[in-house]
Design a protein around this motif. Structure first.
Motif, mmCIF file in Angstrom:
data_model
loop_
_atom_site.group_PDB
_atom_site.id
_atom_site.type_symbol
_atom_site.label_atom_id
_atom_site.label_comp_id
_atom_site.label_asym_id
_atom_site.label_seq_id
_atom_site.Cartn_x
_atom_site.Cartn_y
_atom_site.Cartn_z
ATOM 1 N N VAL A 84 -7.613 1.708 1.350
ATOM 2 C CA VAL A 84 -6.869 0.872 2.294
ATOM 3 C C VAL A 84 -7.713 0.506 3.504
ATOM 4 C CG1 VAL A 84 -4.849 0.817 3.823
ATOM 5 C CG2 VAL A 84 -4.656 1.767 1.524
ATOM 6 N N ASP A 116 0.837 -1.197 0.000
ATOM 7 C CA ASP A 116 0.000 0.000 0.000
ATOM 8 C C ASP A 116 0.872 1.246 0.000
ATOM 9 O OD1 ASP A 116 -2.104 -1.768 0.146
ATOM 10 O OD2 ASP A 116 -2.362 -1.561 2.312
ATOM 11 N N PHE A 132 -2.237 -2.734 -3.308
ATOM 12 C CA PHE A 132 -3.600 -2.494 -2.817
ATOM 13 C C PHE A 132 -4.510 -3.694 -3.013
ATOM 14 C CE2 PHE A 132 -1.737 1.611 -3.903
ATOM 15 C CZ PHE A 132 -1.870 2.270 -2.689
#
Length: 989
Positions: free
Chosen positions: A73, A49, A295
């Motif tokens: 997230v 991320d 992600f």
């Protein structure tokens, strides 16, 4: 692997039932080490991320700006925790504390307890643990340590020992620094894994089965810096056809035999092939498969359900003779299994720069991309260290305020932040966060000076202190036209320094030093090249320049008072020449220019050394635009430096020179054209030469991208060898067109020889060394014998195709961005150069912080009767080879202190010797040290409790090291060996 975003779908599934495996331990004790007679496949579910890249950190967290890309997230963490709870066999790792900290603060107490249980059982493991996954080329070691300490402190406070990271996880940065390996080892890590490696290097390591090694991270710290290091098999994504995230298009596991697309036999067979292919390039019966990417796991059930099935059906084949055993694992457990294999490993002593992903695509442009942001990040760190010191010595304990800048700095270290490889609006967001942190810092500064400035018994409120953040363009609006103002300079180093402040003014002032004496100051015009910078609104036409000698770890205040009577001023002699040959000379150096503005020679008068220059000035490379007809050759862009031609050309055929000489400073102002200039200054008594460059707006009306370099061509017989620093610490030898550990086939003669320059680069021969110190991270190298080139600024009209999706074309005020910066030039004998460049680089990095005020006193006498104008925390001199890296108040009685020896072994006859200091000297103004506890570098574990894994090299060397630590908790005198950093938690009484 090119980063990507994909459409968000949320699919709710149920996990495949699996037997419960109880676990009451964390760390290595929780690891499944597989079966000794099988090929053990460690499945590692994860997500990468970015804390900003295509979207800002806020946008990524909440999932906004979906037109750019869809990920959020917060949904990843929600989904992963629920999936882990659903099946106790599952494991997951998480890396970026900037996101997890934010998510954690939004959770209920019940969720906190759930997560803590997962951590204590070793099923949720924090890897690396920094605020971000930091870049390794453009970062300074000070900020790397800080951002890892920030994350480590959060994890320790919330989860205790089970959350202490033991593995470095640098899967996405674009090249890897030896210094980072050394720092990770000092943070107590047992290993490091990363995904990116030069394509030629990868081929060689696959052939020789050396993708895993012992990296000797320091030439000075010996085994303390050794770190097991592994290159992951598929970057950091899943093996081909086995990506089960919602972003992926690979087929799911379909285990219903009544369904037409039933695929268990084919999927199992394909996985067995993939596992054995990996086994062919590694050397134990353990391999790792990363199941995740950018992600991923917004719907973790989707990923885990398929992995549950895959594990189940692959392991069933053991009954049919399969040699593959597959299970959920973590990088730590994989590393532990390798350690238990008791194998001997190859070693590495150089670094992994530069990085080329494919032929002709060297990711060396980002060493310089967004030079203004790179400088702003360095400036913000300077302020952060100062406010920690001021807060500590004033004992105000305002960590809640300093956290704002600490957190912004942690984000700025991200490999798509200070690297300059983010979209423009994201770069703006990083700068905004740093700006907000700096603004909050003024609260700390004013509260600290409220205690440090007033004399005994004085209760008068202090004048409000403020920064002049635009001093780099000679602008300080609040002091313009004022009858009086003060300049207070805080020296954050533990050694006295002499500097030459430049104060832009609209009128002439008398300047008094801290004891009331009038200072001899120059009153010189501000160069037109500065006054014409877009966005400058100041009416100041002149600047005061004077010498300021500052105490160690303290401040001096200078009082400026406007006088209208010209007789009060000493009219000093100023000599100027235009377009004539000139010589700048002080007691130590002579700098010679011809009438064309060409630098001819620099002479070290004391050593009788002369360096001659054949070319010096500003040049540019044409950026390769990329062609559809050549899809394999990438354009120059934010990541990649791809010059169209291998020769840089002068930015102007002619130049003008204007020389000015005063008692304090002599300078040569050289103008190349309307958008590029340099000013070379030599101050009275100085051993160094200051070169200030201004570049921009870079013209692109001709539709040609341009990459601007500064060139220093000399007669130094350096051959193909040059030297660059690693993250501001140790220096590595570079050899043109050469790699120490593999045969390098030259495909890019320029960008393939660029390296990160975080603080210095030099060339030398038997008699002479030319060192260039930089004020920010830049890229450069030596393209010819006797030459140094450093890239300063880039304005490019095409994207390089590696993910950012827009050209690196920075603008401001409707024009191309103008950037200014400084280099320091040093000429000395090689054996005598260490002191100059080590101390010079540290002082250049950690500069005195200037704050101004408009005092409400009627006269200097009134001011001096009320306020201290000089103060130092130190009463005794500190060794010149010691640096105070960290001084921070943790609580009313506790402090975090880091001190370091910043010379290398055998670098200097005197200063490469061990140093001894008494830490009580730092606390004389605060109190008596009652207790000292030595910690590892990230300050989250006592050194005495650190037990790293031992490894054996093929040379029969053990990695086992004796750790340096304090023998007595009451002893305040410590020893430092070359390049050693020691960290202490100190309690005062």
């Amino acid at each position: 692997m090119i980063k990507f975003c994909a459409v968000l779908l949320f699919i709710v599934t149920q996990s495949l039932a699996a037997p419960y495996k109880s676990s009451n331990t964390c760390g290595y004790d929780s690891c499944d080490l597989g079966k000794p007679d099988k090929l053990n496949v460690h499945i590692v579910p994860h997500t990468h991320d970015d804390v900003g890249w295509l979207k800002t950190v806020d946008q990524y967290y909440y999932g906004s700006r979906r037109e750019i890309c869809k990920p959020g997230v917060q949904y990843i963490l929600d989904s992963v925790i629920a999936a882990l709870v659903d099946n106790p066999d599952r494991r997951f790792i998480y890396v970026e504390m900037a996101f997890f900290w934010r998510w954690w603060n939004q959770q209920t107490e019940d969720m906190h307890n759930t997560v803590k249980q997962l951590v204590n059982e070793g099923r949720l493991e924090f890897i690396s643990g920094g605020w971000s996954m930091h870049d390794e080329a453009a970062t300074h070691y000070n900020s790397i340590i800080d951002q890892h300490t920030l994350g480590a402190e959060f994890l320790h406070d919330q989860f205790g020992d089970c959350a202490r990271p033991k593995i470095g996880w640098q899967i996405d940065p674009f090249g890897h620094s030896r210094e980072v390996a050394s720092l990770f080892a000092q943070m107590g890590f047992d290993g490091l894994f990363f995904g990116r490696i030069d394509f030629q290097d990868r081929v060689k390591r696959i052939e020789t089965r050396t993708l895993e090694m012992i990296w000797k991270g320091s030439a000075n710290l010996d085994r303390q810096s050794w770190l097991f290091t592994g290159v992951l098999p598929t970057g950091y994504g899943a093996p081909p056809t086995f990506c089960y995230d919602m972003m992926c298009s690979d087929p799911p596991i379909i285990d219903d035999e009544n369904v037409e697309d039933y695929n268990i036999p084919e999927r199992v067979a394909a996985f067995l092939v993939a596992a054995n292919v990996e086994a062919e390039i590694y050397t134990t019966n353990h391999v790792i498969m990363t199941m995740g990417s950018d992600f991923q796991n917004q719907n973790a059930y989707m990923n885990f359900k398929n992995l549950d099935k895959l594990i189940h059906y692959v392991n069933l084949q053991q009954a049919n003779g399969s040699n593959v055993n597959v299970f959920y694992s973590t990088p730590s457990c994989y590393l532990y299994a390798l350690n238990k294999a008791e194998k001997e490993w190859t070693t590495k002593t150089d670094d992994f720069f530069p990085y080329a992903s494919v032929p002709f695509a060297y990711w060396t442009g980002y060493f310089t991309s967004r030079p203004a942001l790179k400088r702003y990040e360095r400036y913000a760190n300077n302020i952060l260290q100062v406010i920690r010191q001021l807060d500590g010595f004033s004992q105000n304990n305002q960590r809640n305020i300093t956290f704002v800048l600490s957190e912004a700095m942690g984000l700025a270290q991200h490999h798509d932040a200070v690297s300059g490889t983010e979209k423009q609006h994201v770069a703006n967001d990083y700068a905004q966060r740093l700006s907000e942190g700096i603004d909050r810092s003024m609260e700390v500064i004013n509260d600290a000076y409220a205690k440090l400035l007033p004399k005994e018994g004085q209760t008068t409120s202090i004048p409000h202190q403020f920064l002049c953040s635009y001093s780099n363009i000679s602008e300080c609006l609040p002091i313009e036209g004022q009858k009086q103002f003060t300049l207070t300079l805080w020296n954050p180093t533990i050694h006295p320094v002499t500097i030459y402040p430049r104060v832009p003014v609209t009128q002439q002032y008398l300047i008094r030093d801290p004891v009331g004496n009038l200072i001899s100051a120059e009153y010189l015009p501000i160069p037109d090249t500065t006054k014409n910078i877009p966005g400058r609104t100041s009416t100041a036409q002149y600047q005061h320049i004077f010498q300021a000698s500052l105490p160690a770890l303290g401040y001096n205040t200078y009082y400026f008072e406007a006088k209208t009577n010209t007789k009060e001023f000493e009219h000093k002699k100023v000599t100027t020449t235009q377009n004539q040959a000139c010589i700048l000379q002080n007691q130590h150096l002579r700098v010679v220019f011809d009438d064309q503005g060409d630098l001819q020679t620099i002479v070290n008068l004391e050593k009788n050394l002369t360096v001659s220059f054949t070319h010096q000035g500003l040049y540019w490379y044409t950026s390769f635009p990329g062609y559809k007809e050549l899809p394999g050759i990438h354009a120059s862009g934010a990541y990649v430096f791809q010059p169209f031609f291998s020769t840089a050309v002068p930015i102007s055929a002619r130049r003008s020179i204007n020389c000015t000489k005063t008692d304090t400073v002599q300078k040569a102002s050289i103008v190349f054209n309307e958008w590029a200039s340099q000013e070379i200054s030599l101050f009275n008594g100085s051993l160094q030469i200051e070169l200030e460059w201004t570049v921009g707006p870079i013209p692109v009306d001709d539709d040609i991208g341009k990459e601007i370099i500064i060139l220093y061509d000399t007669n130094i017989e350096s051959g193909s060898t040059y030297y660059t620093d690693a993250n501001g610490r140790e220096v590595l030898q570079r050899i043109r067109d050469y790699r120490p550990t593999w045969h390098y086939v030259v495909d890019e003669p320029v960008s393939g020889n660029y390296y990160p320059i975080n603080s210095r680069i030099w060339i030398r021969d038997h008699d002479r060394q030319l060192t260039i110190l930089t004020d920010r991270s830049e890229g450069g190298g030596s393209m010819r014998d006797g030459s140094i080139e450093i890239m300063l600024h880039r304005r490019i009209l095409h994207d390089d195709g590696f993910g950012v999706g827009e050209p690196l074309n920075e603008t401001a005020y409707g024009k191309g961005l103008v950037v200014t910066g400084k280099h320091i030039l040093l000429v000395d004998r090689p054996e005598d150069s260490a002191l100059l460049h080590r101390v010079g680089a540290q002082q250049f990095f950690m500069q005195p912080l200037a704050t101004y005020s408009l005092p409400n006193t009627s006269s200097y006498t009134n001011y001096s009767n009320t306020y201290r104008q000089s103060w130092s925390a130190l009463s005794d001199a500190m060794p010149l080879n010691v640096h105070l890296l960290t001084f921070e108040q943790l609580s009313p009685k506790q402090y975090l202190v880091r001190v370091e020896h910043y010379f290398e072994l055998n670098e200097d006859k005197t200063y490469s010797q061990p140093a001894t200091i008494d830490l009580q000297m730092l606390f004389k103004s605060i109190g008596t040290i009652g207790e000292m506890n030595e910690l590892i570098l990230t300050a989250n574990l006592p050194v005495s409790e650190l037990h790293r894994l031992d490894w054996m090299t093929k040379d029969q060397e053990s990695s086992h090291a004796n750790t340096f630590h304090q023998n007595s908790l009451n002893a305040t005198i410590i020893n430092l060996n070359p390049m050693q950093i020691r960290t202490f938690q100190i309690t005062i009484v």
